[in-house]
Each structure stands twice: as C-alpha cells, then as structure tokens.
Design an enzyme around this catalytic site. Structure first.
Site, short mmCIF file in Angstrom:
data_model
loop_
_atom_site.label_atom_id
_atom_site.label_comp_id
_atom_site.label_asym_id
_atom_site.label_seq_id
_atom_site.Cartn_x
_atom_site.Cartn_y
_atom_site.Cartn_z
CG PHE A 113 -21.77 -58.67 -14.89
CD1 PHE A 113 -22.72 -58.29 -13.16
CD2 PHE A 113 -20.75 -59.52 -14.55
CE1 PHE A 113 -22.36 -59.73 -12.47
CE2 PHE A 113 -20.32 -60.48 -14.17
CZ PHE A 113 -21.29 -60.32 -12.33
CG ASP A 182 -24.87 -61.96 -20.82
OD1 ASP A 182 -25.62 -63.01 -19.90
OD2 ASP A 182 -23.67 -62.03 -20.24
CE1 TYR A 207 -24.60 -66.99 -11.07
CE2 TYR A 207 -23.52 -69.51 -13.07
CZ TYR A 207 -23.10 -67.46 -12.79
OH TYR A 207 -22.12 -66.41 -12.83
CE LYS A 208 -25.51 -63.85 -12.31
NZ LYS A 208 -25.18 -62.62 -13.91
NE ARG A 354 -27.93 -57.81 -7.72
CZ ARG A 354 -27.82 -58.77 -8.00
NH1 ARG A 354 -27.85 -57.97 -9.37
NH2 ARG A 354 -26.88 -59.56 -7.94
C1 LIG Z 1 -23.82 -63.13 -13.72
C2 LIG Z 1 -23.27 -62.91 -15.04
C3 LIG Z 1 -22.17 -62.41 -15.58
C4 LIG Z 1 -20.97 -63.98 -14.55
O1 LIG Z 1 -20.68 -64.59 -15.69
P1 LIG Z 1 -19.74 -66.31 -14.98
O2 LIG Z 1 -18.52 -66.24 -16.38
O3 LIG Z 1 -20.93 -67.37 -14.91
O4 LIG Z 1 -19.83 -65.91 -13.73
C5 LIG Z 1 -21.85 -62.88 -16.48
N1 LIG Z 1 -23.19 -61.85 -17.42
C6 LIG Z 1 -23.85 -61.07 -17.15
C7 LIG Z 1 -24.27 -60.26 -17.28
C8 LIG Z 1 -23.88 -61.73 -15.05
O5 LIG Z 1 -25.33 -61.10 -15.32
#
Ligand SMILES: *Cc1c(COP(=O)(O)O)cnc(C)c1O
Length: 395
Positions: A113, A182, A207-208, A354
């Site tokens: 990400f 992660d 939150y996911k 997705r």
């Molecule tokens: C959703 C996601 C994020 C989002 O990070 P936030 O700091 O919560 O906005 C970061 N890394 C990955 C791999 C994600 O899937």
C-alpha cells in the site's frame, strides 16, 4: 462450529445493500452504538478526568490489544493500540532498523500500500537508509545479506495475493534481517499466525475486517524477543516507563507499551472493543474456510456470467486473502453503476474492481446478488451513462 448467521445479525447492514467493501471499512456492529452512548453518558459525562482510572481508559490500549492478539496468533501482553496504521508502520520500521545496526536496506514490494512505502521512503531519507522496492514475485530472490528489514503487507490491497509469511520470514532471518508484516488486509480476514511464522514486528488497522469504525486506532505487535530491546523513534509520554513522573528524559516502558505515543482515542477504542465482541466464539479456521467458500463461489459465478472482466487475483485460494478483484477497462464506471444498483465494492486505479468477502457477515446470498447484478450491468452496458463517469474524491 462458528455460527456465522449469528455474527451476521450482529451488524447493521442497510436494507437493499450487498456490502462487499469490508476490506475498506467494515459495517457498524449494532452493539457499538449503545456502547459508545453508554461510555459518553456514564463515563465521560459523570466521571470526567477520573475516567482514566475508574473506567480503565488508561489501560484500554493494552486490553483491546489482548483481544486482537488472539486473532493474529500473538500472545497476551504483546499488542498495543493507538495512532493510525501509517504511524505504526513508522514506529515498527524505525525500531526494526535500529535493531540491525550496520545494515541499511529496507526491502518491500510494489504491491504494498502506498502509505507504507511513503513512510519507509521518508524514514530512509531521515536515517540514511535505502528503500528497495521489487515486484511481489521477486521478493524472495531479492532477500540478500545486506538486508536490514523485510517490510511487507501480507495481503495485497489490489489483487488479494497473499505472501507466504512463514517462508519469507525464515528467508529474511537466514539473511540476518528482521521481518515486519502489515496485516491491514489480514487481521479478521485470514488465519494469521505471527508466532508460528516467527515474525519480528507486525502492525495493522482495525477499521477494515475488524469493523472498529472509520479512523479506528491501529495495532502494533512486537515479538517478545525484541519487546524490551526495541527503541521507538516516536518517544511519546504514553510510552514512557512512568508517564506521570514527568521526567525530563525518556525511559521506555517495559514491553510493547513503549510503542504507545500519546493519549489514546478512548471513544474510538470503545467502539472497537464492542466490535471485537463479535469475534468471541469465532474460530480462525472456520473463518478461513468460509472466506474461501465465498471467494471461490464469486469467481466461479463471475467467470461463468461476465465474459468482459478478467480475474486479477491468484486463482489458488491458498495464495489469496479474503478479497477478489477483476479488471475492466471502464472499471470506475462499472463500479459506480454497481453501487447505484446496491452492490458496494470499490475501485482501485487504473482498472480494478475490488470485492471484499468478510466471513462474519457476508453469505452466499450476497455472492449471488453481486454476480447477477454485475452480469446485468455489463450485459446492458448500464455503466455507459455520463453520471457513472464523474470521479469523487474517495474511490
Ligand atoms: C488501509 C491501509 C493503510 C492505511 O493507513 P492509515 O494510516 O490507517 O490511513 C496502510 N497500509 C496498508 C497496507 C493498508 O491496507
């Protein structure tokens, strides 16, 4: 056996909506609304500042962390909550780098990400490290003896491809490096086993698939072998050994609590705590089996009825997380038409549709409705309407 009909009833799912976007934002657990209202009414209103002790707000980041630990194969006392995932990536990566003095290479992949890569790039600039980014299939071969930290997201946010955490961690250790995982698209989605994989650090958001609500706090895990050696760069007062001594110098708290930074988001943690109640009684092997059942049924249905889209996820369910994506040249407009028809997934540039399958509340009825609706939109070219081509700020 896990009762998934009961877990589904624990969520508020709006009428007429088939929700396949829990990989971006989980739906609201019904109990979260009352729990937050109670916290506001009984704790904040009446206890005021004494709530930090009386209502346990101060220890909440660790108590909630213990509940997440079970879902990621970690032990009690090894996980702590707070901040956003991007900040926790920084906190874990900087600590891992410092544990490998003399080495300066961070290895990640182009399926990661972007926020994780941006954070690593900024940290590398600040401390004189080097960020190497290779294709996901090339990670294993790129693990070399100059590596300090292997930093990967287990499940790719676009394709759903799942890395082999145990094998890559072992390879990193063999090269003398540490592994940071992660779990943003893994926690609550697949059967994560950090202890079994012998990982070093892990982070994730809530939150996911954990349904903690928009902006819910992140978690960080440190393997016990590093917990008292890791040096956080963000040395906040809540990670101090004695925050209320107000010492001028920093002295890290014992264990993972040193990874705390500032004041915890109590209201958000209260909503998350209610969301975690739904997980009591859920077995991770049942979760994984149901996730595979749903995603396999979806792929089979779409491939049978939608010749215009191409699978963009691994076909082998063992190499997939709990999401499936397809490509279509007009992906954005197709997704807008789907959402207008009550099937919510999301779009990821440049052409990816997705769909997340959350075993706690998605069922085969959702799969059927999604397949039928997508097939109809593609057959009728419903997406070919001006209104489905207007881009919003958040896709
Ligand atoms: C959703 C996601 C994020 C989002 O990070 P936030 O700091 O919560 O906005 C970061 N890394 C990955 C791999 C994600 O899937």
């Amino acid at each position: 056996m896990t009762d998934f009909a009961a877990t589904r009833r624990a969520f508020h799912l709006p009428k007429g909506v088939t929700y396949l976007d829990g990989n971006s934002l989980g739906p609201m657990p019904v109990a979260a609304r009352d729990r937050v209202a109670r916290m506001m009414g009984d704790e904040w209103s009446e206890m005021l500042i004494t709530g930090w002790n009386k209502a346990g707000w101060y220890v909440q980041p660790r108590k909630v962390g213990d509940r997440i630990a079970r879902l990621i194969g970690a032990g009690a006392g090894e996980v702590v909550m707070g901040d956003t995932l991007s900040i926790k990536v920084f906190q874990a990566l900087s600590a891992a780098l410092a544990l490998r003095p003399g080495r300066r290479v961070i290895l990640s992949d182009s399926g990661n990400f972007p926020s994780d890569l941006y954070v690593a790039e900024g940290l590398a600039r600040a401390v004189g490290a080097e960020l190497r980014v290779v294709a996901p299939e090339e990670v294993e071969a790129a693990i070399a003896d100059d590596l300090a930290v292997l930093m990967l997201t287990e499940v790719d946010y676009r394709t759903g491809r799942r890395h082999d955490m145990a094998a890559l961690t072992a390879k990193a250790h063999g090269a003398g490096a540490l592994a940071l995982w992660d779990l943003a698209h893994s926690a609550g989605a697949v059967d994560v086993d950090l202890t079994g994989a012998d990982a070093d650090f892990a982070v994730g958001c809530t939150y996911k698939y954990l349904n903690g609500g928009p902006g819910a706090p992140a978690f960080i895990w440190t393997h016990p072998r590093h917990a008292d050696a890791a040096q956080p760069i963000l040395q906040g007062w809540m990670g101090h050994d004695a925050p209320f001594a107000f010492d001028l110098g920093y002295r890290p708290a014992a264990g993972v609590e040193r990874m705390r930074v500032g004041t915890p988001p109590v209201i958000a943690l209260t909503a998350l705590d209610a969301a975690l109640d739904v997980w009591d009684g859920v077995s991770l092997s049942d979760l994984r089996a149901r996730s595979i059942e749903l995603s396999e049924a979806f792929i089979a249905g779409v491939e049978a009825q939608c010749p215009d889209v191409a699978l963009n996820s691994p076909r082998d369910p063992g190499r997939r997380g709990s999401q499936v994506s397809f490509r279509h040249p007009q992906g954005y407009a197709v997704m807008q038409a789907l959402i207008a028809a009550g099937v919510i997934g999301d779009f990821r540039a440049p052409d990816v549709l997705r769909f997340g399958f959350a075993p706690l509340y998605n069922d085969l009825g959702d799969v059927d409705r999604a397949v039928e609706t997508l097939a109809r939109i593609l057959r009728d070219e419903t997406w070919n309407d001006e209104k489905f081509h207007q881009k919003a700020a958040v896709t």
